[in-house]
Design an enzyme around this catalytic site. Structure first.
Site, PDB file in Angstrom:
ATOM      1  N   ARG A 107       0.820  -1.214   0.000  1.00 45.21           N
ATOM      2  CA  ARG A 107       0.000   0.000   0.000  1.00 45.21           C
ATOM      3  C   ARG A 107       0.852   1.262   0.000  1.00 45.21           C
ATOM      4  O   ARG A 107       0.540   2.251  -0.670  1.00 45.21           O
ATOM      5  CB  ARG A 107      -0.920  -0.027   1.225  1.00 45.21           C
ATOM      6  CG  ARG A 107      -1.843   1.167   1.332  1.00 45.21           C
ATOM      7  CD  ARG A 107      -2.687   1.070   2.594  1.00 45.21           C
ATOM      8  NE  ARG A 107      -3.331   2.337   2.886  1.00 45.21           N
ATOM      9  CZ  ARG A 107      -3.438   2.861   4.083  1.00 45.21           C
ATOM     10  NH1 ARG A 107      -2.932   2.235   5.127  1.00 45.21           N
ATOM     11  NH2 ARG A 107      -4.039   4.012   4.261  1.00 45.21           N
ATOM     12  N   HIS A 111       0.380   4.020  -2.902  1.00 44.92           N
ATOM     13  CA  HIS A 111      -0.165   5.343  -2.600  1.00 44.92           C
ATOM     14  C   HIS A 111       0.799   6.458  -2.979  1.00 44.92           C
ATOM     15  O   HIS A 111       0.363   7.567  -3.281  1.00 44.92           O
ATOM     16  CB  HIS A 111      -0.540   5.440  -1.117  1.00 44.92           C
ATOM     17  CG  HIS A 111      -1.817   4.758  -0.796  1.00 44.92           C
ATOM     18  ND1 HIS A 111      -2.717   5.232   0.136  1.00 44.92           N
ATOM     19  CD2 HIS A 111      -2.363   3.619  -1.293  1.00 44.92           C
ATOM     20  CE1 HIS A 111      -3.760   4.419   0.204  1.00 44.92           C
ATOM     21  NE2 HIS A 111      -3.559   3.427  -0.649  1.00 44.92           N
ATOM     22  N   HIS A 240      -5.590  -7.600  -3.958  1.00 46.06           N
ATOM     23  CA  HIS A 240      -6.504  -7.660  -2.815  1.00 46.06           C
ATOM     24  C   HIS A 240      -6.486  -9.036  -2.167  1.00 46.06           C
ATOM     25  O   HIS A 240      -7.120  -9.237  -1.138  1.00 46.06           O
ATOM     26  CB  HIS A 240      -7.925  -7.315  -3.245  1.00 46.06           C
ATOM     27  CG  HIS A 240      -8.115  -5.879  -3.598  1.00 46.06           C
ATOM     28  ND1 HIS A 240      -9.300  -5.396  -4.090  1.00 46.06           N
ATOM     29  CD2 HIS A 240      -7.278  -4.814  -3.537  1.00 46.06           C
ATOM     30  CE1 HIS A 240      -9.192  -4.091  -4.320  1.00 46.06           C
ATOM     31  NE2 HIS A 240      -7.966  -3.718  -3.991  1.00 46.06           N
ATOM     32  N   TRP A 272     -10.079 -10.665   2.378  1.00 42.80           N
ATOM     33  CA  TRP A 272     -10.664 -10.958   1.079  1.00 42.80           C
ATOM     34  C   TRP A 272     -10.486 -12.438   0.715  1.00 42.80           C
ATOM     35  O   TRP A 272     -11.233 -12.968  -0.081  1.00 42.80           O
ATOM     36  CB  TRP A 272     -10.012 -10.104   0.003  1.00 42.80           C
ATOM     37  CG  TRP A 272     -10.496  -8.702  -0.077  1.00 42.80           C
ATOM     38  CD1 TRP A 272     -11.336  -8.185  -1.026  1.00 42.80           C
ATOM     39  CD2 TRP A 272     -10.184  -7.624   0.795  1.00 42.80           C
ATOM     40  NE1 TRP A 272     -11.562  -6.847  -0.799  1.00 42.80           N
ATOM     41  CE2 TRP A 272     -10.859  -6.472   0.309  1.00 42.80           C
ATOM     42  CE3 TRP A 272      -9.390  -7.489   1.928  1.00 42.80           C
ATOM     43  CZ2 TRP A 272     -10.773  -5.229   0.929  1.00 42.80           C
ATOM     44  CZ3 TRP A 272      -9.290  -6.257   2.548  1.00 42.80           C
ATOM     45  CH2 TRP A 272      -9.983  -5.144   2.048  1.00 42.80           C
ATOM     46  N   ASP A 301     -14.836  -4.506  -5.710  1.00 41.89           N
ATOM     47  CA  ASP A 301     -14.453  -5.889  -5.998  1.00 41.89           C
ATOM     48  C   ASP A 301     -15.534  -6.552  -6.858  1.00 41.89           C
ATOM     49  O   ASP A 301     -15.250  -7.153  -7.895  1.00 41.89           O
ATOM     50  CB  ASP A 301     -14.290  -6.689  -4.702  1.00 41.89           C
ATOM     51  CG  ASP A 301     -13.238  -6.125  -3.776  1.00 41.89           C
ATOM     52  OD1 ASP A 301     -12.173  -5.726  -4.277  1.00 41.89           O
ATOM     53  OD2 ASP A 301     -13.483  -6.066  -2.563  1.00 41.89           O
TER      54      ASP A 301
END
Length: 422
Positions: A107, A111, A240, A272, A301
Site C-alpha cells: 500500500r 499510494h 486484494h 478478502w 471488488d
C-alpha cells in the site's frame, strides 16, 4: 508480536530537531478504502508509537509546531546506490518475514505512485512515485490513514542506507512484499528522485474510493487519469488477495472471522481471501464463487465480475493464475514508474542478467602449433578464409567459424588417411 503490529489508537512522534515538541497523529474514526489498495488499507495498523531516528544521514526527521510530521529535504536528489538498494532489499525481506507487514508495504508504494496525473507534464506537480508521501501534509490525507506505521517500519532501513531515496525505498518495499508473499517477480527499475519538500506534495483526492455510487465509472476515472487501462485495473485488483479490513478503522468488514481471529499480527478484521498473506488468484476465485460469508467483497471488488469489460479479465484470472501473474507484474511495474523522474534517465536494474560475451577478435597466431609462428603467406590465406565468412579486423565473427573449419578439415584428413590404409 512487536509494537508495529499493535493496536494503539494514536501515534506520538518526537524528534531532537525540535526539542520539547510532540505531535499526536490521530486517525479519522472512519476512512474510505482505496479500490486498488483497499486490501492494504484495512490491514494498515492504526497509528502506534513510532519513534523516528533523528540521525538520518540524508533525510532527517523534522517536527515543528507549524508543520507537524515531515522530513527535511535531501541535500542531494540523485539516483540511489545500486549496492545499497540490494542490501536494503535483503533487510526488507527480513522485516517482512518477522512482521507480516506485506499488505501495508504494498500500500505504501501504491499510494506514493497512485497520485500520478498523466495530464500534467511538470515534475513533481504531476504526482507519482517521488517520495512525497513521507511528508505530513500528504500523510494526513484520509486515504493514507495508518501509513505512518509503514514509515515507522522502514525508517531503520532508510537510516541504514542513506543513499537510497524514499521514492525508491517505497517502491522496493512494495515489490519485495509481493514477491515474498509468493507473487510474481516484478520487473522493477530504480533511481527515482525525491521531492524536496511538502510544498511539492499533490493535493488530496487523487486516490480512489472503495464504495462510490458507480464503482466501474469511478475506477476508470481514477485509473485512466494515471494512464492505466481496464486490464491493468483488474490485474492490480488481484493484489486484494493480501490484507484485511477492520470496521473500526475503515467502516468496512467484520470485526473478526475464522480466518483472522488468530492473526498473524493483531487478530481481527475481515480478509478478502482465506490465506490473506499469500499472493495467488484466490481473490478472483472467491469473488466469483460468492460462497463464503467470512470473506469480504467490496463494491469495487464485485464490479469486476459485473462490468462487461472488467469481467473478461476477471474470469480469465480466476481460471489462469499464470496469466494473472504475468499481467500483474507488468501492471505493478508500470504503476511504480508513474510520474517518477529517474537519475540516470534509464533507471537502475538490480537483478544481474547474463551479459553476452564479446566475440573474440581474430588473431592468426593463436591457431599455430605453438612451435613456430605462421608464415606471412599462411596468415594471408587464413585471413582471406576468415573474411569470406564475414569476419574482419574490426568485425569479429559471433562464433569461431575458423576454428570449426580447421577441426572439420582435420577430421576429414584423418578419415581419409585411415581409409587409404585399407
Amino acid at each position: 508480536m512487536t509494537s508495529s503490529l499493535g493496536n494503539t489508537a494514536s501515534s506520538r512522534i518526537s524528534a531532537s530537531s525540535s526539542p520539547g515538541v510532540r505531535l499526536s497523529l490521530h486517525p479519522p474514526s472512519s476512512f474510505s478504502l482505496l479500490s486498488f489498495s483497499s486490501s492494504f488499507k484495512p490491514f494498515a495498523f492504526s497509528p502506534l508509537s513510532s519513534h523516528f531516528s533523528p540521525h538520518q544521514r540524508r533525510s532527517a526527521v523534522n517536527v515543528s509546531s507549524s508543520r507537524g510530521f515531515g522530513t527535511v529535504a535531501s541535500p542531494k536528489c540523485a539516483a540511489s546506490n545500486s549496492d545499497q538498494l540490494k542490501s536494503a532489499r535483503e533487510d526488507l525481506k527480513q522485516l517482512l518475514n518477522s512482521q507480516f507487514c506485506h499488505p501495508i508495504l504494498v500500500r505504501l508504494g501504491w499510494h506514493d505512485a497512485g497520485t500520478y496525473n498523466k495530464n500534467i507534464e511538470e515534475w513533481p506537480q504531476r504526482g507519482g512515485a517521488n517520495g512525497s508521501l513521507r511528508f505530513e501534509v500528504e500523510l494526513k490525507h484520509a486515504a493514507n490513514a495508518g501509513l505512518v506505521n509503514a514509515l515507522s517500519l522502514i525508517q531503520p532501513i532508510k537510516d541504514k542506507y542513506s543513499d537510497v531515496t524514499f521514492a525508491d525505498l517505497f517502491q522496493l518495499a512494495s515489490a519485495t512484499a509481493i514477491e515474498e508473499a509468493g507473487g510474481p517477480k516484478i520487473p522493477m527499475k530504480y533511481g527515482r528522485v525525491d521531492v524536496s519538500g511538502p510544498n511539492e506534495c499533490p493535493e488530496e483526492g487523487r486516490l480512489p474510493d472503495a464504495g462510490p455510487p458507480s464503482p466501474a465509472d469511478h475506477l476508470r476515472e481514477v485509473f485512466y487519469r494515471m494512464g492505466l487501462n481496464d486490464k491493468e485495473i483488474v490485474a492490480l485488483s488481484g493484489a486484494h488477495t493480501l490484507g484485511r479490513s477492520r470496521p473500526e478503522r475503515s467502516g468496512w468488514g467484520k470485526p473478526e472471522t475464522k480466518y483472522t481471529k488468530d492473526g498473524p499480527g493483531t487478530p481481527g478484521g475481515q480478509s478478502w481471501t482465506v490465506q490473506w498473506l499469500k499472493f495467488d488468484n484466490s481473490y478472483f476465485k472467491d469473488i466469483k464463487a460468492k460462497r463464503d460469508e467470512d470473506l469480504l467483497v467490496l463494491p469495487t471488488d464485485a464490479v469486476l465480475f459485473e462490468d462487461p469489460s472488467f469481467k473478461v479479465y476477471a474470469e480469465n484470472y480466476a481460471e489462469d493464475q499464470e496469466t494473472l501473474f504475468k499481467d500483474y507484474a507488468e501492471a505493478h511495474a508500470k504503476l511504480s514508474n508513474l510520474g517518477a523522474k529517474f537519475d540516470p534517465p534509464e533507471g537502475i536494474v538490480l537483478d544481474d542478467t547474463p551479459v553476452q560475451a564479446v566475440p573474440e577478435k581474430f588473431v592468426a597466431a593463436k591457431y599455430s602449433t605453438g612451435k613456430r609462428e605462421l608464415s606471412d603467406s599462411m596468415k594471408r590465406k587464413i585471413r582471406a578464409e576468415y573474411e569470406s565468412f564475414g569476419g574482419g579486423p574490426d568485425k569479429p565473427l559471433p562464433t569461431n567459424y575458423f576454428l570449426n573449419i580447421i577441426i572439420i578439415i582435420g577430421m576429414l584428413a584423418i578419415l581419409t588417411s585411415l581409409l587409404g590404409n585399407y
